[in-house]
Design a protein around this motif. Structure first.
Motif, PDB file in Angstrom:
ATOM      1  N   LYS A   1      13.794 -42.605  -6.398  1.00 46.89           N
ATOM      2  CA  LYS A   1      13.911 -41.920  -5.113  1.00 46.89           C
ATOM      3  C   LYS A   1      14.627 -40.587  -5.267  1.00 46.89           C
ATOM      4  CE  LYS A   1      13.796 -46.052  -2.183  1.00 46.89           C
ATOM      5  NZ  LYS A   1      14.531 -46.880  -1.199  1.00 46.89           N
ATOM      6  N   GLU A   2      15.641 -40.552  -6.119  1.00 48.59           N
ATOM      7  CA  GLU A   2      16.376 -39.299  -6.324  1.00 48.59           C
ATOM      8  C   GLU A   2      15.460 -38.228  -6.908  1.00 48.59           C
ATOM      9  OE1 GLU A   2      20.228 -37.535  -8.807  1.00 48.59           O
ATOM     10  OE2 GLU A   2      19.715 -39.666  -8.936  1.00 48.59           O
ATOM     11  N   ARG A   3      14.690 -38.601  -7.917  1.00 49.42           N
ATOM     12  CA  ARG A   3      13.798 -37.630  -8.549  1.00 49.42           C
ATOM     13  C   ARG A   3      12.643 -37.253  -7.622  1.00 49.42           C
ATOM     14  NH1 ARG A   3      13.517 -38.893 -15.025  1.00 49.42           N
ATOM     15  NH2 ARG A   3      15.711 -39.448 -15.295  1.00 49.42           N
ATOM     16  N   LEU A   4      12.134 -38.225  -6.897  1.00 51.17           N
ATOM     17  CA  LEU A   4      11.059 -37.933  -5.957  1.00 51.17           C
ATOM     18  C   LEU A   4      11.530 -36.987  -4.865  1.00 51.17           C
ATOM     19  CD1 LEU A   4       8.180 -38.380  -4.973  1.00 51.17           C
ATOM     20  CD2 LEU A   4       8.965 -40.468  -3.825  1.00 51.17           C
ATOM     21  N   GLY A   5      12.780 -37.151  -4.419  1.00 59.00           N
ATOM     22  CA  GLY A   5      13.329 -36.265  -3.394  1.00 59.00           C
ATOM     23  C   GLY A   5      13.328 -34.812  -3.835  1.00 59.00           C
ATOM     24  N   LYS A   6      13.598 -34.561  -5.122  1.00 60.87           N
ATOM     25  CA  LYS A   6      13.590 -33.189  -5.631  1.00 60.87           C
ATOM     26  C   LYS A   6      12.177 -32.614  -5.651  1.00 60.87           C
ATOM     27  CE  LYS A   6      17.719 -33.930  -8.455  1.00 60.87           C
ATOM     28  NZ  LYS A   6      18.288 -34.014  -9.823  1.00 60.87           N
ATOM     29  N   ILE A   7      11.206 -33.481  -5.913  1.00 64.54           N
ATOM     30  CA  ILE A   7       9.819 -33.032  -5.892  1.00 64.54           C
ATOM     31  C   ILE A   7       9.381 -32.717  -4.470  1.00 64.54           C
ATOM     32  CG2 ILE A   7       7.435 -33.782  -6.281  1.00 64.54           C
ATOM     33  CD1 ILE A   7       8.371 -35.227  -8.764  1.00 64.54           C
ATOM     34  N   VAL A   8       9.840 -33.518  -3.499  1.00 63.24           N
ATOM     35  CA  VAL A   8       9.500 -33.258  -2.097  1.00 63.24           C
ATOM     36  C   VAL A   8       9.947 -31.858  -1.694  1.00 63.24           C
ATOM     37  CG1 VAL A   8       9.914 -33.944   0.302  1.00 63.24           C
ATOM     38  CG2 VAL A   8       9.517 -35.690  -1.444  1.00 63.24           C
ATOM     39  N   ASP A   9      11.117 -31.453  -2.160  1.00 65.02           N
ATOM     40  CA  ASP A   9      11.609 -30.109  -1.834  1.00 65.02           C
ATOM     41  C   ASP A   9      10.669 -29.034  -2.358  1.00 65.02           C
ATOM     42  OD1 ASP A   9      13.826 -31.201  -0.596  1.00 65.02           O
ATOM     43  OD2 ASP A   9      15.088 -31.081  -2.386  1.00 65.02           O
ATOM     44  N   LYS A  10      10.021 -29.286  -3.490  1.00 65.63           N
ATOM     45  CA  LYS A  10       9.061 -28.325  -4.036  1.00 65.63           C
ATOM     46  C   LYS A  10       7.759 -28.325  -3.244  1.00 65.63           C
ATOM     47  CE  LYS A  10      10.627 -28.262  -8.847  1.00 65.63           C
ATOM     48  NZ  LYS A  10      10.184 -28.335 -10.259  1.00 65.63           N
ATOM     49  N   ILE A  11       7.343 -29.488  -2.783  1.00 62.38           N
ATOM     50  CA  ILE A  11       6.091 -29.584  -2.028  1.00 62.38           C
ATOM     51  C   ILE A  11       6.214 -28.871  -0.689  1.00 62.38           C
ATOM     52  CG2 ILE A  11       4.432 -31.189  -0.986  1.00 62.38           C
ATOM     53  CD1 ILE A  11       5.302 -33.270  -3.046  1.00 62.38           C
ATOM     54  N   ASP A  12       7.376 -28.946  -0.079  1.00 64.62           N
ATOM     55  CA  ASP A  12       7.633 -28.324   1.232  1.00 64.62           C
ATOM     56  C   ASP A  12       7.770 -26.810   1.065  1.00 64.62           C
ATOM     57  OD1 ASP A  12       8.342 -27.728   3.813  1.00 64.62           O
ATOM     58  OD2 ASP A  12      10.373 -28.553   3.654  1.00 64.62           O
ATOM     59  N   LEU A  13       6.648 -26.118   1.019  1.00 59.75           N
ATOM     60  CA  LEU A  13       6.626 -24.701   0.665  1.00 59.75           C
ATOM     61  C   LEU A  13       7.361 -23.817   1.670  1.00 59.75           C
ATOM     62  CD1 LEU A  13       2.933 -24.390  -0.598  1.00 59.75           C
ATOM     63  CD2 LEU A  13       5.023 -24.532  -1.969  1.00 59.75           C
ATOM     64  N   ASN A  14       7.269 -24.133   2.948  1.00 60.64           N
ATOM     65  CA  ASN A  14       7.935 -23.298   3.957  1.00 60.64           C
ATOM     66  C   ASN A  14       9.326 -23.796   4.324  1.00 60.64           C
ATOM     67  OD1 ASN A  14       7.322 -25.547   5.451  1.00 60.64           O
ATOM     68  ND2 ASN A  14       6.025 -24.487   6.948  1.00 60.64           N
ATOM     69  N   HIS A  15       9.781 -24.839   3.655  1.00 58.43           N
ATOM     70  CA  HIS A  15      11.143 -25.358   3.802  1.00 58.43           C
ATOM     71  C   HIS A  15      11.496 -25.688   5.260  1.00 58.43           C
ATOM     72  CE1 HIS A  15      11.618 -24.200  -0.359  1.00 58.43           C
ATOM     73  NE2 HIS A  15      11.344 -22.932  -0.064  1.00 58.43           N
ATOM     74  N   ASP A  16      10.526 -26.279   5.956  1.00 54.47           N
ATOM     75  CA  ASP A  16      10.787 -26.681   7.344  1.00 54.47           C
ATOM     76  C   ASP A  16      11.108 -28.162   7.458  1.00 54.47           C
ATOM     77  OD1 ASP A  16       8.341 -27.839   6.837  1.00 54.47           O
ATOM     78  OD2 ASP A  16       7.363 -27.078   8.655  1.00 54.47           O
ATOM     79  N   ASN A  17      11.309 -28.811   6.321  1.00 51.63           N
ATOM     80  CA  ASN A  17      11.656 -30.237   6.239  1.00 51.63           C
ATOM     81  C   ASN A  17      10.505 -31.162   6.628  1.00 51.63           C
ATOM     82  OD1 ASN A  17      14.358 -29.741   5.390  1.00 51.63           O
ATOM     83  ND2 ASN A  17      14.885 -29.250   7.523  1.00 51.63           N
ATOM     84  N   PHE A  18       9.288 -30.618   6.615  1.00 52.47           N
ATOM     85  CA  PHE A  18       8.104 -31.437   6.835  1.00 52.47           C
ATOM     86  C   PHE A  18       7.073 -31.116   5.754  1.00 52.47           C
ATOM     87  CE2 PHE A  18       9.927 -31.260  11.094  1.00 52.47           C
ATOM     88  CZ  PHE A  18       9.854 -32.589  11.494  1.00 52.47           C
ATOM     89  N   VAL A  19       6.428 -32.154   5.256  1.00 53.43           N
ATOM     90  CA  VAL A  19       5.341 -31.975   4.303  1.00 53.43           C
ATOM     91  C   VAL A  19       4.031 -32.188   5.055  1.00 53.43           C
ATOM     92  CG1 VAL A  19       4.179 -32.907   2.262  1.00 53.43           C
ATOM     93  CG2 VAL A  19       6.667 -32.654   2.283  1.00 53.43           C
ATOM     94  N   THR A  20       3.244 -31.134   5.143  1.00 56.05           N
ATOM     95  CA  THR A  20       1.966 -31.229   5.830  1.00 56.05           C
ATOM     96  C   THR A  20       0.883 -31.696   4.861  1.00 56.05           C
ATOM     97  OG1 THR A  20       1.331 -28.953   5.323  1.00 56.05           O
ATOM     98  CG2 THR A  20       2.628 -29.316   7.334  1.00 56.05           C
ATOM     99  N   GLU A  21      -0.257 -32.029   5.426  1.00 57.03           N
ATOM    100  CA  GLU A  21      -1.388 -32.444   4.597  1.00 57.03           C
ATOM    101  C   GLU A  21      -1.814 -31.323   3.646  1.00 57.03           C
ATOM    102  OE1 GLU A  21      -5.975 -33.294   5.593  1.00 57.03           O
ATOM    103  OE2 GLU A  21      -4.587 -34.697   6.567  1.00 57.03           O
ATOM    104  N   GLU A  22      -1.785 -30.078   4.139  1.00 57.11           N
ATOM    105  CA  GLU A  22      -2.176 -28.954   3.312  1.00 57.11           C
ATOM    106  C   GLU A  22      -1.194 -28.741   2.164  1.00 57.11           C
ATOM    107  OE1 GLU A  22      -4.409 -25.777   1.854  1.00 57.11           O
ATOM    108  OE2 GLU A  22      -4.909 -27.374   3.281  1.00 57.11           O
ATOM    109  N   GLU A  23       0.090 -28.856   2.447  1.00 57.16           N
ATOM    110  CA  GLU A  23       1.094 -28.707   1.387  1.00 57.16           C
ATOM    111  C   GLU A  23       0.930 -29.805   0.337  1.00 57.16           C
ATOM    112  OE1 GLU A  23       4.908 -26.597   3.565  1.00 57.16           O
ATOM    113  OE2 GLU A  23       4.532 -28.726   3.931  1.00 57.16           O
ATOM    114  N   LEU A  24       0.645 -31.012   0.792  1.00 61.73           N
ATOM    115  CA  LEU A  24       0.452 -32.122  -0.137  1.00 61.73           C
ATOM    116  C   LEU A  24      -0.809 -31.899  -0.971  1.00 61.73           C
ATOM    117  CD1 LEU A  24       1.833 -34.731  -0.925  1.00 61.73           C
ATOM    118  CD2 LEU A  24       0.531 -35.910   0.850  1.00 61.73           C
ATOM    119  N   LYS A  25      -1.853 -31.404  -0.334  1.00 62.59           N
ATOM    120  CA  LYS A  25      -3.095 -31.117  -1.049  1.00 62.59           C
ATOM    121  C   LYS A  25      -2.862 -30.057  -2.136  1.00 62.59           C
ATOM    122  CE  LYS A  25      -7.642 -29.019  -0.337  1.00 62.59           C
ATOM    123  NZ  LYS A  25      -8.566 -28.410   0.655  1.00 62.59           N
ATOM    124  N   LEU A  26      -2.130 -28.997  -1.785  1.00 65.39           N
ATOM    125  CA  LEU A  26      -1.850 -27.932  -2.747  1.00 65.39           C
ATOM    126  C   LEU A  26      -1.051 -28.464  -3.934  1.00 65.39           C
ATOM    127  CD1 LEU A  26      -0.969 -24.985  -0.334  1.00 65.39           C
ATOM    128  CD2 LEU A  26      -3.006 -25.192  -1.776  1.00 65.39           C
TER     129      LEU A  26
END
Length: 322
Positions: free
Chosen positions: A73-98
């Motif tokens: 979970k700790e390592r996955l959390g760091k990856i989530v921060d990278k996926i969230d490109l606009n840093h709005d604390n939400f991962v959209t479908e498009e961000e996940l796709k990218l």
């Protein structure tokens, strides 16, 4: 959707597993080779460890298995921060796709670089077929003629050599019998190149068409996915695949798949795998707003570490991610 992704994964692995000089490693290039010691389906439920081990290999999978849920979970959390490109604390479908598309392209780049260096130690601009053949198939020089035709996992070494040479010739755009890095990429990953798609279809036909009549029957189609014992209760997904064959794969309803129908099956024109995987992950973890918070992702960490979002878990054990 699960079977679609699994079929594509099998094709991807068949196309990109490293061609190695040791004969026992060479067997892994066979399309029908078992991709994992894990069962793909257990009690009619999809077993995510199958995809994990098939993609990572046993050593990497074992390393990942040593992580505690807290470490994952700790390592996955760091990856989530990278996926969230606009840093709005939400991962959209498009961000996940990218992100999924990025991890896939990175895997291909890394794989090609590793195999290019292994097979081209002088780092010349092109790799000649004669040199590649020596590196990969040199062991055949010490085999008796009869051994070359012995089948290993459904294909003889002679057939493997013939198939690789044919694929090489298609990838060789300028017909100089040598491949540039870009051409070598198409050789290793034909599913990624429009030019190479016909060879992917041809190889798939050859692997599944056991009676070599130029078409795939329902029995051959199912037999490529499922090898149950006569007294074994058939899983429900097998019945679903029979329906898929009859209702969707066999377009002309003649009871067989021809090359055009196989291409529509394995390389559907309107199907984006990164998009499909992103939708799947959103479905698995979302609370209905079609966006994911870090908390939602971490709550489903077992789903994500077995998905393309983390290279089927590999990103969680790569030190260069952090």
């Amino acid at each position: 959707m699960i079977m679609e992704r699994s079929v594509v994964l099998c094709l991807l692995l068949a196309a990109v597993i490293a061609a190695k000089p040791a004969d026992e490693e060479k067997k892994s290039r066979v399309h029908t080779d078992k991709l994992s010691d894990e069962e793909h389906y257990m009690n009619d439920e999809h077993n995510s460890d199958y995809d994990h081990e098939a993609f990572l290999g046993e050593d990497e999978a074992r390393t990942f298995d040593q992580l505690t849920p807290e470490e994952s979970k700790e390592r996955l959390g760091k990856i989530v921060d990278k996926i969230d490109l606009n840093h709005d604390n939400f991962v959209t479908e498009e961000e996940l796709k990218l992100w999924i598309d990025y991890t896939q392209k990175r895997y291909i780049t890394d794989d090609v670089k590793r195999q290019w260096n292994a097979n081209n130690p002088e780092n010349t601009e092109t790799l000649h077929w004669a040199d590649y053949k020596t590196m990969v198939y040199g062991f055949m020089d010490n085999m008796d003629p009869g051994e070359l035709d012995d089948e290993e996992e459904g294909m003889s070494y002679a057939e493997m050599l013939k198939r690789d040479q044919r694929r090489w010739e298609v990838a060789d755009e300028d017909n100089d019998n040598a491949l540039s890095l870009d051409e070598f990429t198409n050789f290793l990953h034909p599913e990624e190149s429009e030019r190479m798609r016909a060879i992917v279809v041809q190889e798939t036909m050859e692997d599944i068409d056991k009676d070599k009549d130029g078409k795939i029957s329902l029995e051959e189609y199912i037999g490529d996915m499922y090898h149950g014992d006569d007294d074994e209760f058939e899983p429900s997904w097998v019945s679903n695949e029979r329906d898929q064959f009859r209702e969707f794969r066999d377009k002309n309803n003649d009871g067989y798949l021809d090359e055009e129908e196989v291409q529509g099956w394995i390389i559907p024109p309107d199907y984006n795998h990164a998009d499909a995987e992103a939708k799947h992950l959103i479905y698995e973890a979302d609370n209905a707003d079609k966006m994911l918070t870090k908390e939602e992702i971490l709550n489903k960490y077992d789903v994500f570490v077995g998905s393309q979002a983390t290279d089927f878990g590999e990103a969680l054990v790569r030190h260069d991610e952090f």
